[in-house]
Scaffold this motif. Structure first.
Motif, PDB file in Angstrom:
ATOM      1  N   GLN A 112      33.831  37.281  44.836  1.00 28.68           N
ATOM      2  CA  GLN A 112      33.227  36.473  43.783  1.00 28.68           C
ATOM      3  C   GLN A 112      32.080  37.222  43.105  1.00 28.68           C
ATOM      4  O   GLN A 112      31.938  37.170  41.875  1.00 28.68           O
ATOM      5  N   GLU A 113      31.256  37.929  43.881  1.00 29.97           N
ATOM      6  CA  GLU A 113      30.171  38.710  43.284  1.00 29.97           C
ATOM      7  C   GLU A 113      30.712  39.845  42.419  1.00 29.97           C
ATOM      8  O   GLU A 113      30.191  40.127  41.339  1.00 29.97           O
ATOM      9  N   ILE A 114      31.775  40.501  42.891  1.00 30.95           N
ATOM     10  CA  ILE A 114      32.370  41.584  42.110  1.00 30.95           C
ATOM     11  C   ILE A 114      32.966  41.050  40.820  1.00 30.95           C
ATOM     12  O   ILE A 114      32.822  41.652  39.741  1.00 30.95           O
ATOM     13  N   ALA A 115      33.642  39.901  40.893  1.00 28.81           N
ATOM     14  CA  ALA A 115      34.233  39.313  39.696  1.00 28.81           C
ATOM     15  C   ALA A 115      33.162  38.869  38.703  1.00 28.81           C
ATOM     16  O   ALA A 115      33.361  38.952  37.488  1.00 28.81           O
ATOM     17  N   VAL A 173      40.279  47.156  37.605  1.00 29.53           N
ATOM     18  CA  VAL A 173      39.194  47.393  38.565  1.00 29.53           C
ATOM     19  C   VAL A 173      39.626  48.522  39.494  1.00 29.53           C
ATOM     20  O   VAL A 173      40.664  48.441  40.146  1.00 29.53           O
ATOM     21  N   LEU A 174      38.817  49.575  39.561  1.00 30.64           N
ATOM     22  CA  LEU A 174      39.138  50.762  40.342  1.00 30.64           C
ATOM     23  C   LEU A 174      38.150  50.930  41.485  1.00 30.64           C
ATOM     24  O   LEU A 174      36.959  50.611  41.343  1.00 30.64           O
ATOM     25  N   ARG A 175      38.665  51.416  42.587  1.00 31.49           N
ATOM     26  CA  ARG A 175      37.757  51.827  43.656  1.00 31.49           C
ATOM     27  C   ARG A 175      37.005  53.078  43.218  1.00 31.49           C
ATOM     28  O   ARG A 175      37.539  53.928  42.497  1.00 31.49           O
ATOM     29  N   LEU A 176      35.770  53.228  43.675  1.00 31.56           N
ATOM     30  CA  LEU A 176      34.927  54.320  43.195  1.00 31.56           C
ATOM     31  C   LEU A 176      34.108  54.884  44.338  1.00 31.56           C
ATOM     32  O   LEU A 176      33.590  54.137  45.177  1.00 31.56           O
ATOM     33  N   GLN A 177      34.016  56.212  44.368  1.00 31.63           N
ATOM     34  CA  GLN A 177      33.112  56.919  45.268  1.00 31.63           C
ATOM     35  C   GLN A 177      32.312  57.907  44.440  1.00 31.63           C
ATOM     36  O   GLN A 177      32.849  58.847  43.856  1.00 31.63           O
ATOM     37  N   ALA A 182      34.547  49.998  39.972  1.00 35.65           N
ATOM     38  CA  ALA A 182      34.209  50.271  38.575  1.00 35.65           C
ATOM     39  C   ALA A 182      35.258  49.645  37.669  1.00 35.65           C
ATOM     40  O   ALA A 182      36.442  49.579  38.015  1.00 35.65           O
ATOM     41  N   ARG A 183      34.787  49.213  36.500  1.00 38.09           N
ATOM     42  CA  ARG A 183      35.687  48.691  35.473  1.00 38.09           C
ATOM     43  C   ARG A 183      35.136  49.076  34.110  1.00 38.09           C
ATOM     44  O   ARG A 183      33.963  48.791  33.809  1.00 38.09           O
ATOM     45  N   LEU A 184      35.947  49.722  33.328  1.00 42.68           N
ATOM     46  CA  LEU A 184      35.553  50.179  31.997  1.00 42.68           C
ATOM     47  C   LEU A 184      36.150  49.228  30.971  1.00 42.68           C
ATOM     48  O   LEU A 184      37.364  49.241  30.727  1.00 42.68           O
ATOM     49  N   GLY A 185      35.311  48.386  30.386  1.00 43.02           N
ATOM     50  CA  GLY A 185      35.774  47.426  29.394  1.00 43.02           C
ATOM     51  C   GLY A 185      36.718  46.421  29.998  1.00 43.02           C
ATOM     52  O   GLY A 185      36.413  45.744  30.987  1.00 43.02           O
ATOM     53  N   SER A 186      37.898  46.312  29.402  1.00 41.15           N
ATOM     54  CA  SER A 186      38.920  45.380  29.882  1.00 41.15           C
ATOM     55  C   SER A 186      39.976  46.069  30.738  1.00 41.15           C
ATOM     56  O   SER A 186      41.065  45.518  30.926  1.00 41.15           O
ATOM     57  N   GLY A 187      39.672  47.261  31.240  1.00 43.67           N
ATOM     58  CA  GLY A 187      40.623  47.995  32.055  1.00 43.67           C
ATOM     59  C   GLY A 187      40.722  47.427  33.461  1.00 43.67           C
ATOM     60  O   GLY A 187      40.099  46.409  33.807  1.00 43.67           O
ATOM     61  N   GLY A 204      33.879  41.049  35.678  1.00 46.17           N
ATOM     62  CA  GLY A 204      34.718  40.201  34.846  1.00 46.17           C
ATOM     63  C   GLY A 204      36.103  39.978  35.397  1.00 46.17           C
ATOM     64  O   GLY A 204      36.883  39.222  34.808  1.00 46.17           O
ATOM     65  N   ALA A 205      36.452  40.619  36.509  1.00 46.27           N
ATOM     66  CA  ALA A 205      37.769  40.458  37.131  1.00 46.27           C
ATOM     67  C   ALA A 205      37.623  40.783  38.605  1.00 46.27           C
ATOM     68  O   ALA A 205      36.843  41.662  38.977  1.00 46.27           O
ATOM     69  N   PRO A 206      38.354  40.096  39.469  1.00 42.82           N
ATOM     70  CA  PRO A 206      38.258  40.395  40.902  1.00 42.82           C
ATOM     71  C   PRO A 206      38.977  41.694  41.224  1.00 42.82           C
ATOM     72  O   PRO A 206      39.906  42.110  40.512  1.00 42.82           O
ATOM     73  N   PRO A 207      38.607  42.358  42.288  1.00 43.24           N
ATOM     74  CA  PRO A 207      39.325  43.581  42.683  1.00 43.24           C
ATOM     75  C   PRO A 207      40.683  43.247  43.269  1.00 43.24           C
ATOM     76  O   PRO A 207      40.913  42.144  43.782  1.00 43.24           O
ATOM     77  N   HIS A 208      41.595  44.201  43.205  1.00 41.12           N
ATOM     78  CA  HIS A 208      42.928  44.023  43.781  1.00 41.12           C
ATOM     79  C   HIS A 208      42.962  44.463  45.246  1.00 41.12           C
ATOM     80  O   HIS A 208      44.042  44.637  45.801  1.00 41.12           O
ATOM     81  N   THR A 209      41.811  44.641  45.825  1.00 43.19           N
ATOM     82  CA  THR A 209      41.707  45.019  47.223  1.00 43.19           C
ATOM     83  C   THR A 209      40.772  44.050  47.928  1.00 43.19           C
ATOM     84  O   THR A 209      40.093  43.239  47.294  1.00 43.19           O
ATOM     85  N   THR A 210      40.726  44.145  49.236  1.00 43.28           N
ATOM     86  CA  THR A 210      39.849  43.295  50.038  1.00 43.28           C
ATOM     87  C   THR A 210      38.588  44.081  50.371  1.00 43.28           C
ATOM     88  O   THR A 210      38.643  45.063  51.105  1.00 43.28           O
ATOM     89  N   PRO A 211      37.439  43.718  49.830  1.00 39.73           N
ATOM     90  CA  PRO A 211      36.213  44.457  50.128  1.00 39.73           C
ATOM     91  C   PRO A 211      35.889  44.423  51.615  1.00 39.73           C
ATOM     92  O   PRO A 211      36.093  43.422  52.303  1.00 39.73           O
TER      93      PRO A 211
END
Length: 531
Positions: free
Chosen positions: A437-440, A469-473, A462-467, A444-451
């Motif tokens: 919920q915090e990530i969304a 949701v990507l995992r990021l390191q 990370a999310r760039l605009g309306s793209g 603006g969108a929930p992740p497709h993974t389980t944090p």
């Protein structure tokens, strides 16, 4: 008188033709077995020789032919050499052509323990995917999991790492709440502490769950192979992006999939906002962006926390100012607002005259703000102007003026962010542990993974605009003055720092001399920044 039986060899005439043919074939095989073995061995030796010849470089084939011809000549000249060579070849062929023992068939299907795991997971899904009145239920108590799970895979530890399940057509896969319930059950039953990705295929009524491995944390700051206007935020999963970059990981080189943020006049996400808890790597992200921005532009740094995390940049080439106080921050951001307007005016006049924009208006200008809400609170206490209000002009018109704003703050201070900051920072990053919920709420969108409840520093989404949701390191970019960090990472940052053009003592003076020349240009055409 009793009739004596005929001899056994005389009874063969009464055997069937099939039995006679089988006996003849067995006899012929026994007789020809040595010849068959030698032929099989010669065929295998010829195949190995062809492979060896194909693997030999062209420049080495001539010497190899010479050695083979010399060996044949020596064998031919030695007494009894050809006979001995023929016997040796036949012996080797017989050994190579012998029938190998058949390999034991690999066990197919899950083991007993894995079958128990799949059955338990199947029973856990029954209350959510079964309904009364279904004539042929796919999910039922004491049912068969083989009809529901079309694909599965376990790791060496016996934990489920991939599962493809089929769900009924009447399942409400279009509702986010229904999806979340299924994902929560799969996550809980498959083993916590890992990150799972869920791919829903609504057309085929299938759900693919995949256990994701950890992202690399040993990539240090370096000169990434990227075009001007491309910033490497970090690295992600290989199947999430369609591009890789060569990177140095320790003493080895390799290719990693990056998360690239594009800025400039054509960018749809010209500004960035990163949120996280303390110690999750938000300052590291800003430091990484600063080192990349200094290759092609100028940088203004505002350190609202006042901890000196950007002290190594003072007096460096391209660093216009590093401020950590309220007065210096207000003066710096006021100049940045005037500079943005000056660039817009100069570019507009050049466009009306049919000339290209001046060079000084096309050089990228970066505003790096770390924990600006701390100064916002201090300004409210002292009754002074809000620093975030001075960012309205760079945020709204920065894309046309080649001005980029990158901010980082903490979740605890997110409510202090102004509305222009929320509206114009379309590139979003969440670092550290956070709920879906915090990530969304941030992306603006929930992740497709389980944090996961634990993440290394610099790890997030990370999310760039309306793209997507990507995992990021984030690349490891520590403070070079912090001796408690890894020496390899620290030296990598030191190697990227530009040369020092102004002594640190002079550069940290209350009134930086860097703004003097451009301030005169602003005074010639003053513009009101109040809105």
């Amino acid at each position: 008188m009793a009739r004596r039986p005929l001899p056994r060899f005389l009874t063969t005439a009464h055997r069937s033709p099939a039995e006679l043919a089988r006996s003849a074939a067995d006899g012929a095989f026994d007789v020809l077995h040595p010849l068959i073995t030698i032929s099989r061995g010669l065929r295998r030796l010829a195949a190995a020789g062809c492979e060896r010849w194909a693997a030999t470089p062209k420049e080495q084939r001539g010497p190899l032919c010479f050695l083979v011809a010399a060996g044949v000549l020596i064998v031919a000249l030695v007494p009894y050499g050809p006979v001995l060579a023929l016997m040796a070849v036949m012996a080797v062929s017989a050994w190579v052509g012998r029938e190998l023992p058949p390999e034991e068939e690999e066990e197919t299907g899950p083991s007993e323990e894995e079958t128990g795991r799949l059955q338990a997971l199947y029973e856990a899904l029954v209350p959510y995917l079964a309904t009364e009145g279904d004539p042929s239920p796919l999910y039922a108590h004491d049912g068969d999991w083989e009809g529901a799970f079309s694909e599965y895979a376990f790791d060496d530890g016996g934990r489920l790492e991939q599962l493809r399940l089929i769900y009924p057509t009447y399942f409400t896969d279009g509702e986010e709440a229904a999806r979340r319930r299924i994902e929560q059950v799969l996550h809980t039953k498959s083993g916590r502490g890992r990150e799972y990705r869920f791919a829903w295929n609504e057309a085929a009524n299938e759900l693919l769950m995949t256990a994701l491995g950890p992202l690399p944390t040993d990539i240090a700051a370096q000169h990434f192979v990227a075009a001007p206007g491309e910033m490497v935020l970090g690295f992600t999963d290989p199947d999430s992006v369609q591009r890789t970059l060569p990177v140095v990981r320790g003493a080895e080189d390799g290719d990693e999939p990056p998360v690239v943020w594009r800025i400039g006049a054509r960018s749809t996400e010209p500004h960035l906002l990163a949120l996280g808890h303390p110690g999750t790597g938000a300052t590291t992200l800003l430091r990484s962006l600063t080192l990349q921005a200094l290759r092609h532009g100028d940088v203004l740094v505002v350190d609202g926390s006042g901890t000196g995390e950007f002290g190594a940049l003072i007096g460096r080439r391209g660093v216009l100012a590093v401020e950590n106080g309220l007065s210096g921050t207000l003066a710096t951001l006021q100049w940045a607002a005037h500079e943005t307007e000056r660039r817009l005016i100069a570019a507009n006049r050049a466009r009306q005259a049919g000339a290209p924009a001046p060079e000084d208006t096309r050089r990228p200008l970066w505003i790096i703000a770390d924990r600006l809400t701390a100064l916002t609170h201090l300004a409210a206490v002292e009754g002074r102007d809000d620093p975030q209000r001075l960012l309205q002009v760079p945020l709204r018109h920065g894309r046309s003026a080649h001005v980029t704003v990158a901010m980082a703050d903490q979740f605890e201070s997110a409510e202090l962010l102004s509305e222009p900051v929320r509206a114009h920072t379309r590139a979003r990053i969440v670092l550290g542990p956070a709920t879906a919920q915090e990530i969304a709420a941030v992306l603006g969108a929930p992740p497709h993974t389980t944090p996961t409840p634990y993440m290394p520093p610099g790890r997030g989404y990370a999310r760039l605009g309306s793209g997507p949701v990507l995992r990021l390191q984030v690349p490891a970019t520590p403070d070079p003055y912090d001796e408690a960090t890894d020496e390899v990472f620290r030296q990598a940052v030191v190697a990227l720092l530009p040369e020092r053009t102004v002594p640190a003592e002079v550069a940290s003076a209350p009134e930086p001399v860097t703004f003097t020349k451009r301030s005169v240009a602003v005074e010639a055409a003053p513009v009101d920044t109040q809105e």
